[in-house]
Design a protein around this motif. Sequence first.
Motif, PDB file in Angstrom:
ATOM      1  N   UNK A 138       6.330  14.670  15.918  1.00 46.70           N
ATOM      2  CA  UNK A 138       7.160  14.163  14.291  1.00 46.70           C
ATOM      3  C   UNK A 138       7.372  12.983  14.677  1.00 46.70           C
ATOM      4  N   UNK A 139       7.921  12.964  15.885  1.00 53.02           N
ATOM      5  CA  UNK A 139       8.316  11.155  16.842  1.00 53.02           C
ATOM      6  C   UNK A 139       6.953   9.575  16.165  1.00 53.02           C
ATOM      7  N   UNK A 140       5.948  10.425  15.782  1.00 50.30           N
ATOM      8  CA  UNK A 140       5.311   9.255  15.980  1.00 50.30           C
ATOM      9  C   UNK A 140       4.565   9.511  14.716  1.00 50.30           C
ATOM     10  N   UNK A 141       4.646  10.294  13.931  1.00 55.35           N
ATOM     11  CA  UNK A 141       5.124  10.221  12.411  1.00 55.35           C
ATOM     12  C   UNK A 141       6.105   9.396  11.731  1.00 55.35           C
ATOM     13  N   UNK A 142       7.501   9.446  12.618  1.00 55.44           N
ATOM     14  CA  UNK A 142       8.366   9.369  11.875  1.00 55.44           C
ATOM     15  C   UNK A 142       8.447   7.752  12.308  1.00 55.44           C
ATOM     16  N   UNK A 143       7.879   7.127  13.682  1.00 56.77           N
ATOM     17  CA  UNK A 143       7.817   5.949  13.734  1.00 56.77           C
ATOM     18  C   UNK A 143       6.988   4.945  13.513  1.00 56.77           C
ATOM     19  N   UNK A 144       5.500   6.139  13.196  1.00 60.01           N
ATOM     20  CA  UNK A 144       5.012   4.962  12.496  1.00 60.01           C
ATOM     21  C   UNK A 144       5.672   4.725  10.881  1.00 60.01           C
ATOM     22  N   UNK A 145       5.938   5.593   9.730  1.00 62.56           N
ATOM     23  CA  UNK A 145       6.406   6.123   8.319  1.00 62.56           C
ATOM     24  C   UNK A 145       7.380   4.562   8.846  1.00 62.56           C
ATOM     25  N   UNK A 175       8.922  -1.210   6.951  1.00 62.48           N
ATOM     26  CA  UNK A 175       9.464  -2.652   7.469  1.00 62.48           C
ATOM     27  C   UNK A 175       8.589  -3.496   6.723  1.00 62.48           C
ATOM     28  N   UNK A 176       7.342  -3.320   6.859  1.00 64.45           N
ATOM     29  CA  UNK A 176       6.336  -3.695   6.558  1.00 64.45           C
ATOM     30  C   UNK A 176       6.290  -4.314   4.698  1.00 64.45           C
ATOM     31  N   UNK A 177       6.854  -3.550   4.425  1.00 59.66           N
ATOM     32  CA  UNK A 177       7.467  -3.171   2.925  1.00 59.66           C
ATOM     33  C   UNK A 177       6.001  -2.850   2.342  1.00 59.66           C
ATOM     34  N   UNK A 183       0.238  -1.241  -0.103  1.00 60.23           N
ATOM     35  CA  UNK A 183      -0.613  -0.122   0.295  1.00 60.23           C
ATOM     36  C   UNK A 183       0.636   1.335   0.291  1.00 60.23           C
ATOM     37  N   UNK A 184       0.765   2.712  -0.523  1.00 60.20           N
ATOM     38  CA  UNK A 184       1.144   3.839  -0.877  1.00 60.20           C
ATOM     39  C   UNK A 184       0.656   4.029   0.346  1.00 60.20           C
ATOM     40  N   UNK A 185       1.280   4.787   1.615  1.00 58.69           N
ATOM     41  CA  UNK A 185       0.753   5.618   2.568  1.00 58.69           C
ATOM     42  C   UNK A 185       1.508   7.610   1.917  1.00 58.69           C
ATOM     43  N   UNK A 186       0.680   8.896   2.488  1.00 54.80           N
ATOM     44  CA  UNK A 186       0.561   9.656   3.330  1.00 54.80           C
ATOM     45  C   UNK A 186       0.764   9.863   3.537  1.00 54.80           C
ATOM     46  N   UNK A 187       1.948  10.873   4.371  1.00 54.28           N
ATOM     47  CA  UNK A 187       1.621  11.618   6.289  1.00 54.28           C
ATOM     48  C   UNK A 187       1.626  12.627   6.128  1.00 54.28           C
ATOM     49  N   UNK A 188       0.615  13.879   6.344  1.00 56.42           N
ATOM     50  CA  UNK A 188       0.699  14.865   6.238  1.00 56.42           C
ATOM     51  C   UNK A 188       1.329  15.835   7.841  1.00 56.42           C
ATOM     52  N   UNK A 189       2.640  16.422   8.136  1.00 55.90           N
ATOM     53  CA  UNK A 189       2.174  16.846   9.632  1.00 55.90           C
ATOM     54  C   UNK A 189       2.938  17.850   9.124  1.00 55.90           C
ATOM     55  N   UNK A 190       2.979  19.552   9.893  1.00 60.29           N
ATOM     56  CA  UNK A 190       3.634  20.227  10.132  1.00 60.29           C
ATOM     57  C   UNK A 190       4.471  20.220  11.168  1.00 60.29           C
ATOM     58  N   UNK A 191       4.526  20.079  12.283  1.00 57.13           N
ATOM     59  CA  UNK A 191       5.054  20.094  13.572  1.00 57.13           C
ATOM     60  C   UNK A 191       6.814  19.240  12.442  1.00 57.13           C
ATOM     61  N   UNK A 192       7.506  21.163  13.285  1.00 57.62           N
ATOM     62  CA  UNK A 192       8.732  20.858  13.525  1.00 57.62           C
ATOM     63  C   UNK A 192       9.408  19.425  13.813  1.00 57.62           C
ATOM     64  N   UNK A 193      10.248  19.079  12.371  1.00 58.34           N
ATOM     65  CA  UNK A 193      11.222  17.524  12.764  1.00 58.34           C
ATOM     66  C   UNK A 193      12.946  18.215  13.547  1.00 58.34           C
ATOM     67  N   UNK A 194      12.330  18.279  14.326  1.00 58.10           N
ATOM     68  CA  UNK A 194      13.024  18.271  15.773  1.00 58.10           C
ATOM     69  C   UNK A 194      13.051  18.484  17.097  1.00 58.10           C
ATOM     70  N   UNK A 195      12.852  17.009  17.658  1.00 56.79           N
ATOM     71  CA  UNK A 195      12.665  16.500  19.248  1.00 56.79           C
ATOM     72  C   UNK A 195      12.787  17.956  19.788  1.00 56.79           C
ATOM     73  N   UNK A 196      14.190  18.939  19.698  1.00 54.98           N
ATOM     74  CA  UNK A 196      14.568  19.751  20.531  1.00 54.98           C
ATOM     75  C   UNK A 196      13.606  21.058  21.062  1.00 54.98           C
TER      76      UNK A 196
END
Length: 90
Positions: A20-27, A32-34, A1-14
């Motif tokens: 952002x951490x949720x989106x990266x982890x989910x992505x 990993x599942x293909x 499947x093809x997923x699009x994850x949309x987020x404007x949250x800064x890409x910086x945990x600090x």
Amino acid sequence: MHFAIISTTPHDVSQGSGTFVTGVTLGRALQQQGHTVRSIGPQRPPGPMGHTLQRYAFNFSLSPDQVAEADVVLGLDMDGFTLAGRVRPF
């Protein structure tokens, strides 16, 4: 499947970016599942007017073409709301 994850949250945990951490982890887990994952967000950090203004401007600039290939579109923290009703239904 093809997923699009949309987020404007800064890409910086600090910057307090748990979203952002949720989106990266989910992505990563989906990949990993293909699955194919495309992250969609602003290309620049928030400017002098701040994150809120950038967020609105980004969301209102979204086009259905940006998610045309996606089987699933996931907007984190309400991002992507302007696409509702403008993309093809399942």
